[in-house]
Design a protein around this motif. Sequence first.
Motif, PDB file in Angstrom:
ATOM      1  N   LEU A  15     -34.267   7.796  -6.140  1.00 56.57           N
ATOM      2  CA  LEU A  15     -34.967   6.697  -5.013  1.00 56.57           C
ATOM      3  C   LEU A  15     -34.601   5.104  -5.518  1.00 56.57           C
ATOM      4  N   ASP A  16     -34.204   4.929  -4.617  1.00 54.92           N
ATOM      5  CA  ASP A  16     -34.182   3.451  -4.924  1.00 54.92           C
ATOM      6  C   ASP A  16     -35.278   2.455  -4.407  1.00 54.92           C
ATOM      7  N   LYS A  17     -35.144   1.346  -4.350  1.00 58.12           N
ATOM      8  CA  LYS A  17     -36.440   0.315  -5.060  1.00 58.12           C
ATOM      9  C   LYS A  17     -37.213  -0.068  -3.387  1.00 58.12           C
ATOM     10  N   ALA A  18     -36.260   1.025  -2.307  1.00 56.54           N
ATOM     11  CA  ALA A  18     -36.723   0.601  -0.844  1.00 56.54           C
ATOM     12  C   ALA A  18     -37.718   2.982  -0.130  1.00 56.54           C
ATOM     13  N   GLY A  19     -37.121   3.147  -1.616  1.00 55.10           N
ATOM     14  CA  GLY A  19     -37.979   4.363  -1.866  1.00 55.10           C
ATOM     15  C   GLY A  19     -36.657   5.504  -1.155  1.00 55.10           C
ATOM     16  N   HIS A  20     -35.728   4.606  -0.401  1.00 61.09           N
ATOM     17  CA  HIS A  20     -34.743   5.268   0.483  1.00 61.09           C
ATOM     18  C   HIS A  20     -34.242   6.773  -0.707  1.00 61.09           C
ATOM     19  N   ARG A  21     -33.547   7.650  -0.543  1.00 56.22           N
ATOM     20  CA  ARG A  21     -33.196   9.182  -1.589  1.00 56.22           C
ATOM     21  C   ARG A  21     -31.468   9.165  -1.912  1.00 56.22           C
ATOM     22  N   ALA A  22     -30.986   8.870  -2.514  1.00 56.16           N
ATOM     23  CA  ALA A  22     -29.940   9.120  -2.998  1.00 56.16           C
ATOM     24  C   ALA A  22     -29.913  10.704  -3.416  1.00 56.16           C
ATOM     25  N   SER A  23     -29.744  11.342  -2.792  1.00 54.28           N
ATOM     26  CA  SER A  23     -29.639  12.842  -2.435  1.00 54.28           C
ATOM     27  C   SER A  23     -29.094  14.012  -3.292  1.00 54.28           C
ATOM     28  N   GLU A  24     -29.142  15.168  -3.625  1.00 50.93           N
ATOM     29  CA  GLU A  24     -28.451  15.971  -4.013  1.00 50.93           C
ATOM     30  C   GLU A  24     -26.996  15.909  -2.948  1.00 50.93           C
ATOM     31  N   GLU A  25     -27.273  16.145  -2.392  1.00 56.33           N
ATOM     32  CA  GLU A  25     -26.101  16.125  -1.673  1.00 56.33           C
ATOM     33  C   GLU A  25     -25.037  14.737  -2.362  1.00 56.33           C
ATOM     34  N   ARG A  26     -25.526  13.543  -2.730  1.00 54.30           N
ATOM     35  CA  ARG A  26     -24.403  12.770  -3.120  1.00 54.30           C
ATOM     36  C   ARG A  26     -24.000  13.232  -4.564  1.00 54.30           C
ATOM     37  N   PHE A  27     -25.016  12.788  -4.613  1.00 52.44           N
ATOM     38  CA  PHE A  27     -24.478  13.903  -6.301  1.00 52.44           C
ATOM     39  C   PHE A  27     -23.506  15.285  -6.325  1.00 52.44           C
ATOM     40  N   GLN A  92     -25.160  11.813 -15.132  1.00 54.51           N
ATOM     41  CA  GLN A  92     -25.441  11.906 -16.231  1.00 54.51           C
ATOM     42  C   GLN A  92     -26.962  12.085 -16.087  1.00 54.51           C
ATOM     43  N   ALA A  93     -28.133  11.233 -15.558  1.00 56.49           N
ATOM     44  CA  ALA A  93     -28.689  11.580 -15.707  1.00 56.49           C
ATOM     45  C   ALA A  93     -30.160  12.789 -14.487  1.00 56.49           C
ATOM     46  N   HIS A  94     -29.278  12.628 -13.425  1.00 55.76           N
ATOM     47  CA  HIS A  94     -29.467  13.667 -12.723  1.00 55.76           C
ATOM     48  C   HIS A  94     -28.768  14.950 -13.411  1.00 55.76           C
ATOM     49  N   ARG A  95     -28.194  15.606 -13.999  1.00 55.06           N
ATOM     50  CA  ARG A  95     -27.795  16.345 -14.604  1.00 55.06           C
ATOM     51  C   ARG A  95     -28.953  16.949 -15.492  1.00 55.06           C
ATOM     52  N   HIS A  96     -29.108  16.355 -16.745  1.00 53.35           N
ATOM     53  CA  HIS A  96     -30.170  16.588 -17.441  1.00 53.35           C
ATOM     54  C   HIS A  96     -31.428  16.474 -16.514  1.00 53.35           C
ATOM     55  N   LEU A  97     -31.992  15.593 -15.660  1.00 56.55           N
ATOM     56  CA  LEU A  97     -33.395  16.114 -15.266  1.00 56.55           C
ATOM     57  C   LEU A  97     -32.873  16.675 -14.164  1.00 56.55           C
ATOM     58  N   THR A  98     -32.317  17.698 -14.270  1.00 53.93           N
ATOM     59  CA  THR A  98     -31.836  19.185 -12.523  1.00 53.93           C
ATOM     60  C   THR A  98     -32.551  20.019 -13.951  1.00 53.93           C
ATOM     61  N   ILE A  99     -31.556  20.438 -15.029  1.00 56.46           N
ATOM     62  CA  ILE A  99     -31.923  21.193 -15.894  1.00 56.46           C
ATOM     63  C   ILE A  99     -33.713  21.368 -16.815  1.00 56.46           C
ATOM     64  N   ARG A 100     -34.191  20.219 -16.746  1.00 56.18           N
ATOM     65  CA  ARG A 100     -35.800  20.396 -17.071  1.00 56.18           C
ATOM     66  C   ARG A 100     -36.665  20.457 -15.890  1.00 56.18           C
ATOM     67  N   LEU A 101     -36.652  20.181 -14.694  1.00 56.23           N
ATOM     68  CA  LEU A 101     -36.867  20.060 -13.474  1.00 56.23           C
ATOM     69  C   LEU A 101     -37.240  21.520 -13.174  1.00 56.23           C
TER      70      LEU A 101
END
Length: 271
Positions: A15-27, A92-101
């Motif tokens: 989420l950015d500061k506005a609450g907008h999502r950088a979604s799974e598709e964008r990653f 890299q952060a997205h990958r790491h967090l996805t595994i942990r999630l």
Amino acid sequence: MANQPHSVRPVLSFLDKAGHRASEERFRLLYEIGRQGSISAAAKSLGISYKAAWDAVNALNNLFSTPLVNAKPGGRKGGRAVLTEEGRRALQAHRHLTIRLNQFIAEIEQELSGNPGAAPLSNPLLWSFAMRTSARNVFHGIVEEITPGAVNSEVLLRVSDRTVLTTVITNTSIESLELRKGSEAFALIKASTPILMAETEAVKLSARNQIHGNVISVAPGAVNCEVQLDIGNSKTLTVVITMQSAQSLEIKPGDRMCAMFKASQIILGVE
């Protein structure tokens, strides 16, 4: 677990500061750009249009304080795109967090399957609520200056090295948002708000915001036309004008244009 009524399927978004999502598709798009070095090739791999891929890249670069992708358009068979250091870190952060999630969700599902009568979970780590807005232009920035008045205050928000937005909001809003010099904030600008004119036109206007840039693309429609401007530092501004105006101005990619809008037409927000 797919057939179980309580099965939880995690989808990780930033989420950015506005609450907008950088979604799974964008990653996924970000990953393909890093792998192939091309936006058109990445779009083809994911089965999306070239325009949709570019829109996603522009949105990511606008939403993050540092661009995630450096790209040069070159048509469907040309151009070059590379991930910045910030882009590689975000991926890299997205990958790491996805595994942990996924590990965490697996533990939760075990608990659910082992205790069918358990009440629904309300853990805030599983669900979050985010604001959605129809504004096409959302810019992250730093408050550079606040000039207070009797009722309203003028706020200067720097969104890039070469672009500072001027907005006027009430003093009550300043207090409510807890805005200070150096604060992070976001600016929302509807695509229908700016007025476009050729940069060469010598006209004096009262609009406080006069943003100059090169036309990246022109997408005509039945009634309106969408124009994207490169305003520098990997930031873009989307403007929607009538087809009649687009034809009258003879807008085409590469043209220098100026987008103008009043200080009162920007909405400010914070996390």
